[in-house]
Design a protein around this motif. Structure first.
Motif, PDB file in Angstrom:
ATOM      1  N   UNK A 178       0.948  -1.508   0.101  1.00  9.83           N
ATOM      2  CA  UNK A 178       0.056   0.397  -0.332  1.00  9.83           C
ATOM      3  C   UNK A 178       0.540   1.040  -0.124  1.00  9.83           C
ATOM      4  N   UNK A 179       0.443   2.427  -0.545  1.00 11.45           N
ATOM      5  CA  UNK A 179       1.091   3.475  -0.760  1.00 11.45           C
ATOM      6  C   UNK A 179       1.089   4.443   0.465  1.00 11.45           C
ATOM      7  N   UNK A 180       1.981   4.852   0.971  1.00 10.01           N
ATOM      8  CA  UNK A 180       1.580   5.829   2.512  1.00 10.01           C
ATOM      9  C   UNK A 180       0.532   6.463   1.783  1.00 10.01           C
ATOM     10  N   UNK A 181      -0.381   7.035   2.941  1.00 11.75           N
ATOM     11  CA  UNK A 181      -1.273   7.579   3.187  1.00 11.75           C
ATOM     12  C   UNK A 181      -0.758   9.474   2.173  1.00 11.75           C
ATOM     13  N   UNK A 182       0.622  10.154   2.623  1.00  8.58           N
ATOM     14  CA  UNK A 182       0.813  11.185   2.476  1.00  8.58           C
ATOM     15  C   UNK A 182       1.178  11.281   1.423  1.00  8.58           C
ATOM     16  N   UNK A 183       1.272  10.445   0.348  1.00  7.21           N
ATOM     17  CA  UNK A 183       1.936   9.865  -0.987  1.00  7.21           C
ATOM     18  C   UNK A 183       1.128  10.587  -1.767  1.00  7.21           C
ATOM     19  N   UNK A 184      -0.540   9.948  -0.889  1.00  5.46           N
ATOM     20  CA  UNK A 184      -1.998  10.280  -2.092  1.00  5.46           C
ATOM     21  C   UNK A 184      -1.851  11.606  -2.160  1.00  5.46           C
ATOM     22  N   UNK A 185      -1.161  12.238  -2.587  1.00  9.89           N
ATOM     23  CA  UNK A 185      -1.414  13.886  -3.309  1.00  9.89           C
ATOM     24  C   UNK A 185      -1.962  14.198  -4.928  1.00  9.89           C
ATOM     25  N   UNK A 186      -2.941  15.023  -4.763  1.00 15.72           N
ATOM     26  CA  UNK A 186      -3.972  14.871  -6.152  1.00 15.72           C
ATOM     27  C   UNK A 186      -2.528  14.908  -7.623  1.00 15.72           C
ATOM     28  N   UNK A 187      -1.330  15.537  -7.143  1.00 18.60           N
ATOM     29  CA  UNK A 187      -0.034  15.782  -7.997  1.00 18.60           C
ATOM     30  C   UNK A 187      -0.064  14.467  -8.887  1.00 18.60           C
ATOM     31  N   UNK A 188      -0.650  14.187  -8.017  1.00 13.76           N
ATOM     32  CA  UNK A 188       0.103  12.126  -8.221  1.00 13.76           C
ATOM     33  C   UNK A 188      -1.246  11.221  -8.991  1.00 13.76           C
ATOM     34  N   UNK A 189      -1.621  11.939  -9.107  1.00 13.58           N
ATOM     35  CA  UNK A 189      -2.957  11.453  -9.731  1.00 13.58           C
ATOM     36  C   UNK A 189      -3.010  11.237 -11.279  1.00 13.58           C
TER      37      UNK A 189
ATOM     38  N   UNK B 114      -7.231  10.406 -16.816  1.00 11.23           N
ATOM     39  CA  UNK B 114      -7.789   9.402 -17.896  1.00 11.23           C
ATOM     40  C   UNK B 114      -8.295   8.096 -16.634  1.00 11.23           C
ATOM     41  N   UNK B 115      -7.746   7.719 -15.718  1.00  4.33           N
ATOM     42  CA  UNK B 115      -8.399   6.710 -14.528  1.00  4.33           C
ATOM     43  C   UNK B 115      -9.627   6.696 -14.047  1.00  4.33           C
ATOM     44  N   UNK B 116     -10.707   6.228 -14.211  1.00  4.57           N
ATOM     45  CA  UNK B 116     -12.028   6.148 -13.755  1.00  4.57           C
ATOM     46  C   UNK B 116     -11.931   6.264 -12.721  1.00  4.57           C
ATOM     47  N   UNK B 117     -10.956   4.989 -11.757  1.00  6.07           N
ATOM     48  CA  UNK B 117     -11.272   5.085 -10.512  1.00  6.07           C
ATOM     49  C   UNK B 117      -9.441   5.609  -9.750  1.00  6.07           C
ATOM     50  N   UNK B 118      -9.374   6.284  -8.455  1.00 14.55           N
ATOM     51  CA  UNK B 118      -7.980   6.944  -8.147  1.00 14.55           C
ATOM     52  C   UNK B 118      -6.771   6.338  -8.518  1.00 14.55           C
ATOM     53  N   UNK B 119      -6.253   6.329  -9.488  1.00 18.48           N
ATOM     54  CA  UNK B 119      -4.063   5.525  -9.062  1.00 18.48           C
ATOM     55  C   UNK B 119      -3.509   6.642  -9.016  1.00 18.48           C
ATOM     56  N   UNK B 120      -2.535   6.403  -7.922  1.00 16.89           N
ATOM     57  CA  UNK B 120      -1.093   7.518  -7.663  1.00 16.89           C
ATOM     58  C   UNK B 120      -0.152   6.746  -7.813  1.00 16.89           C
ATOM     59  N   UNK B 121       0.408   7.537  -8.927  1.00 17.75           N
ATOM     60  CA  UNK B 121       1.939   6.992  -9.711  1.00 17.75           C
ATOM     61  C   UNK B 121       3.548   7.777  -9.248  1.00 17.75           C
ATOM     62  N   UNK B 122       3.828   6.775  -8.196  1.00 17.66           N
ATOM     63  CA  UNK B 122       5.533   7.609  -7.979  1.00 17.66           C
ATOM     64  C   UNK B 122       6.521   6.905  -8.714  1.00 17.66           C
ATOM     65  N   UNK B 123       7.789   7.907  -9.131  1.00 14.20           N
ATOM     66  CA  UNK B 123       8.259   7.424 -10.252  1.00 14.20           C
ATOM     67  C   UNK B 123      10.031   7.175  -9.392  1.00 14.20           C
TER      68      UNK B 123
ATOM     69  N   UNK C 175       6.077   3.435  -7.825  1.00 15.43           N
ATOM     70  CA  UNK C 175       4.948   3.173  -7.409  1.00 15.43           C
ATOM     71  C   UNK C 175       3.967   3.449  -7.556  1.00 15.43           C
ATOM     72  N   UNK C 176       2.572   2.697  -7.618  1.00 13.32           N
ATOM     73  CA  UNK C 176       1.552   2.673  -8.000  1.00 13.32           C
ATOM     74  C   UNK C 176       0.333   2.170  -6.861  1.00 13.32           C
ATOM     75  N   UNK C 177      -0.040   2.745  -6.769  1.00 11.78           N
ATOM     76  CA  UNK C 177      -1.139   2.855  -5.984  1.00 11.78           C
ATOM     77  C   UNK C 177      -2.876   2.991  -6.024  1.00 11.78           C
ATOM     78  N   UNK C 178      -4.167   2.385  -6.041  1.00 13.59           N
ATOM     79  CA  UNK C 178      -4.762   2.729  -6.742  1.00 13.59           C
ATOM     80  C   UNK C 178      -6.561   2.095  -5.654  1.00 13.59           C
ATOM     81  N   UNK C 179      -7.575   2.985  -5.275  1.00 17.38           N
ATOM     82  CA  UNK C 179      -8.215   2.397  -4.427  1.00 17.38           C
ATOM     83  C   UNK C 179      -9.291   1.095  -4.873  1.00 17.38           C
TER      84      UNK C 179
END
Length: 138
Positions: free
Chosen positions: A40-51, A54-63, A73-77
């Motif tokens: 799971x991605x740390x909640x602190x990283x789940x920021x809007x600029x990392x979304x 084009x994804x219907x669900x929330x997907x965060x991507x850190x490279x 590091x990629x996560x989704x709800x």
């Protein structure tokens, strides 16, 4: 950034595993299982600029790029999306820029027999994640 599965699951291993299943339901269950293995991605990283857009669900991507290899590091709800992320990470995590650019994602997903069974929005979301990674490595 450590490998997302703890041990390395490669795209080739995923193709071999998926080709062993005859039904879509078995493939779907396997994809969900791979998604459960992702950290799971740390909640602190789940920021809007990392979304990923084009994804219907929330997907965060850190490279991260260490000068030779890319780490993601990629996560989704969403449960199924986490599974799809696992398939993407198997292909792209800890690869060189050249390897990522050369990887044929359409052929990969075709071999997995998934795209036809995904809703159009899920298919588009998967494409959006791949597109974002390919933009990052340019």
């Amino acid at each position: 950034m450590s490998h997302p599965f703890g041990s390395t699951i490669t795209a080739q291993m995923i193709i071999e595993t998926m080709s062993g299943f005859s039904s879509w339901e078995d493939r779907y269950r396997q994809v969900i299982m791979w998604g459960k293995l992702l950290p799971k991605m740390d909640e602190a990283l789940k920021q809007d600029q990392l979304l990923v857009s084009g994804c219907e669900s929330k997907v965060w991507l850190v490279s991260e790029f260490d000068g030779e290899y890319w780490s993601f590091h990629i996560d989704s709800d969403a449960r199924i999306v986490r599974g799809l992320i696992a398939l993407v990470l198997a292909a792209f995590h800890h690869q060189t820029t050249e390897a990522i650019k050369a990887f044929d994602t359409e052929a990969y997903f075709a071999q997995l027999g998934l795209i036809d069974h995904l809703s159009p929005s899920r298919g588009n979301g998967l494409k959006a994640i791949v597109d974002q990674i390919q933009q990052l490595v340019k």
